[in-house]
Each structure stands twice: as structure tokens, then as C-alpha cells.
Design a protein around this motif. Sequence first.
Motif, PDB file in Angstrom:
ATOM      1  N   SER A  53      37.643  50.092  99.823  1.00 50.19           N
ATOM      2  CA  SER A  53      37.786  49.229  99.174  1.00 50.19           C
ATOM      3  C   SER A  53      37.415  47.740  99.877  1.00 50.19           C
TER       4      SER A  53
ATOM      5  N   TRP B 258      50.100  49.954 100.564  1.00 53.37           N
ATOM      6  CA  TRP B 258      50.980  51.150 100.315  1.00 53.37           C
ATOM      7  C   TRP B 258      52.627  50.836 100.206  1.00 53.37           C
TER       8      TRP B 258
ATOM      9  N   ARG C  57      38.940  45.080  99.554  1.00 52.15           N
ATOM     10  CA  ARG C  57      40.391  44.639 100.000  1.00 52.15           C
ATOM     11  C   ARG C  57      41.268  45.577 100.638  1.00 52.15           C
ATOM     12  N   PRO C  58      41.890  45.060 101.542  1.00 50.66           N
ATOM     13  CA  PRO C  58      42.903  46.217 101.971  1.00 50.66           C
ATOM     14  C   PRO C  58      43.918  46.807 100.969  1.00 50.66           C
ATOM     15  N   SER C  59      44.102  48.041 101.228  1.00 49.49           N
ATOM     16  CA  SER C  59      45.110  48.874 100.276  1.00 49.49           C
ATOM     17  C   SER C  59      46.382  48.366 100.705  1.00 49.49           C
TER      18      SER C  59
END
Length: 131
Positions: free
Chosen positions: A55, A61, A57-59
Amino acid sequence: LLFFFFATVFVDPSAFSSAPGLPSTFDLPVRCLVVIALLNDGCILTIAYDRVRPSPRPSVWSLRAVVAAASALGLSSCCASTLLLLASLHSLEEGSRFAQDFWAGVLHLPMLNYTQVQTMVYLAISLLGFL
């Protein structure tokens, strides 16, 4: 690990049956523990890669949800293994009410010896994690 700790420290197979030769603590042979570790490692290696596009952008969690789900699954697995161990140890004594009324009566299972209890617990632990 919690199951092994509980089974080793708190479960005394000789308290469930008057059969001679029962140990004072429940144990699995070291070979069984090594096979369980190898099977788990092999399973992890087969699913450790993926083909997901990264992605831009960072995911994010939700660690609370992940920890809650992992805790629920681990606790249910530990409880199921513990109940299986206790039920199978109760089936060692043919004259016990549990063995006659439930184990042989309702489930129609044969009485077990200690080696069969060890084998059953090994199979439950090694296969329960993959289901």
C-alpha cells in the motif's frame, strides 16, 4: 505452552487410576514435542509469504482486536486440550462412574491405557492448531 505447564505441574495421572506404573506427573516424550515444533515451523514456512501489493500508505493495525482474537483462540485450544486430557485420564479406571456412564456408555469408546492417553493428547495438540 500454557497447556504443557498446566498438565505437567497440576495433573497427576496416578491420582486418576490405581493401575501400576503411572507416573506422578503427565509428560509427553521429547520426540513428540520435537515433532510438534517441526510441524508448526513447517506450517509457518508454507504460509509466511504472500503476493500482496504494498500500500502507498502504512497500514493501521487494531492490536487490541488482534490480541483479543489470539487470546480467545489460544485459551479455547488450551481448555479443549485440558478437558481431553482430564477425560482420558478418567477413562483409565474401568470402575469409575465417568468411565462407565459417559466414556463407554454415551460415547461408546474403549477404555484406555496410559500410552494411548499420551498418544491421544499428542495428536490433539499437534492437529488442533491446524484446524
